[in-house]
Write an enzyme that holds these catalytic residues in place. Structure first.
Site, PDB file in Angstrom:
ATOM      1  N   SER A 143       0.848  -1.188   0.000  1.00 18.40           N
ATOM      2  CA  SER A 143       0.000   0.000   0.000  1.00 18.40           C
ATOM      3  C   SER A 143       0.884   1.240   0.000  1.00 18.40           C
ATOM      4  O   SER A 143       2.047   1.197   0.415  1.00 18.40           O
ATOM      5  CB  SER A 143      -0.886   0.007   1.253  1.00 18.40           C
ATOM      6  OG  SER A 143      -1.549   1.245   1.399  1.00 18.40           O
ATOM      7  N   TYR A 157      -2.523  -0.956  10.196  1.00 17.30           N
ATOM      8  CA  TYR A 157      -2.432  -1.242   8.764  1.00 17.30           C
ATOM      9  C   TYR A 157      -1.145  -0.638   8.191  1.00 17.30           C
ATOM     10  O   TYR A 157      -0.422  -1.285   7.422  1.00 17.30           O
ATOM     11  CB  TYR A 157      -3.658  -0.670   8.064  1.00 17.30           C
ATOM     12  CG  TYR A 157      -3.746  -0.945   6.582  1.00 17.30           C
ATOM     13  CD1 TYR A 157      -4.385  -2.083   6.108  1.00 17.30           C
ATOM     14  CD2 TYR A 157      -3.218  -0.053   5.656  1.00 17.30           C
ATOM     15  CE1 TYR A 157      -4.490  -2.326   4.744  1.00 17.30           C
ATOM     16  CE2 TYR A 157      -3.307  -0.280   4.302  1.00 17.30           C
ATOM     17  CZ  TYR A 157      -3.950  -1.424   3.845  1.00 17.30           C
ATOM     18  OH  TYR A 157      -4.044  -1.655   2.495  1.00 17.30           O
TER      19      TYR A 157
END
Length: 247
Positions: A143, A157
């Site tokens: 990401s 995350y």
């Protein structure tokens, strides 16, 4: 460019979004694709789409946060196909209550297991047949949060995706001598179902301005077809309309 005809690829998180798009693209290029995710019905939809386009797939559902799942799937791949050429490590997720003030030990574990532990289990298992063959490729979908700190993703995350980047780089440090290459992709916002887990989900217009799953599928196909002598260590990608640069 390398041909993918006759190769075997394992795609995790293949029931929707990026994983589904990547699996469809790789099957279209000639790979036999093995599809893994938690939801059997979603995997069957991906398999149906692949079959309609003339491709070949095998759906194997499973919880990749369980340490034994990845090894069992790889063992079946070896038994059925005799090889594993490519792993697309795409499974992951997030939660709505992701800010520090809302985290609990259980939610922290959920995010670490789904975004980091599962990626490690799959990479470790996949490299066993790759070492035997002295060739193989791993593509990890991390990401933008794996490179840039931003509050939208949440701290767990973000930390997990940073660790996936380090994991991929360490594979290249150790496994290059075994013919194995590892690429980590760091996409900014992609219009996938994970966005529904945001505290304030983006609008349809906002999603239309993001990267689309097909964009990531095209990139994965480009990476997978590079010559064996080439290793794309890290790819950072965003939509042209990149709101993270707005002031």
């Amino acid at each position: 460019m390398n041909s993918l005809v006759g190769k075997v690829a394992w795609i995790t998180g293949a029931g929707s979004g990026i994983g589904q798009a990547v699996a469809t693209a790789l099957a279209g290029a000639g790979c036999t694709v093995v599809l893994t995710g938690r939801r059997p019905e979603a995997l069957e939809q991906t398999a149906k789409r692949i079959a309609e386009n003339g491709g070949t797939s095998l759906a194997r559902s499973g919880d990749l946060t369980q340490p034994e799942t990845a090894g069992a799937i790889v063992a079946e791949i070896e038994e059925r196909f005799g090889r594993l050429d490519l792993l697309v490590n795409n499974a992951g997720g997030n939660i709505v209550e992701r800010a520090w003030k809302d985290l609990t030990p259980a939610s922290i574990d959920t995010l670490i297991h789904s975004n980091l532990s599962a990626a490690f289990y799959c990479a470790s298992a996949a490299m066993h047949p790759m070492r035997k063959a002295q060739q193989g490729q791993l593509i990890h979908v991390a990401s933008w949060a794996g490179k840039f700190i931003h509050p939208v993703s949440g701290p767990v995350y973000t930390a997990a995706k940073h660790a996936v980047v380090a994991m991929s780089q360490s594979i290249n440090m150790e496994e290059y001598k075994n013919g194995i290459r590892s690429t980590v992709i760091l996409p900014a916002e992609v219009a996938t179902p994970i966005l529904d887990k945001r505290p304030v989900p983006p609008s349809a217009q906002e999603r239309a301005e993001m990267l689309q799953p097909a964009d990531l599928a095209s990139l994965a196909l480009f990476i997978a077809t590079q010559p064996d002598s080439v290793c794309l260590n890290e790819v950072v990608i965003s939509a042209r309309l990149n709101k993270f640069y707005e002031r």
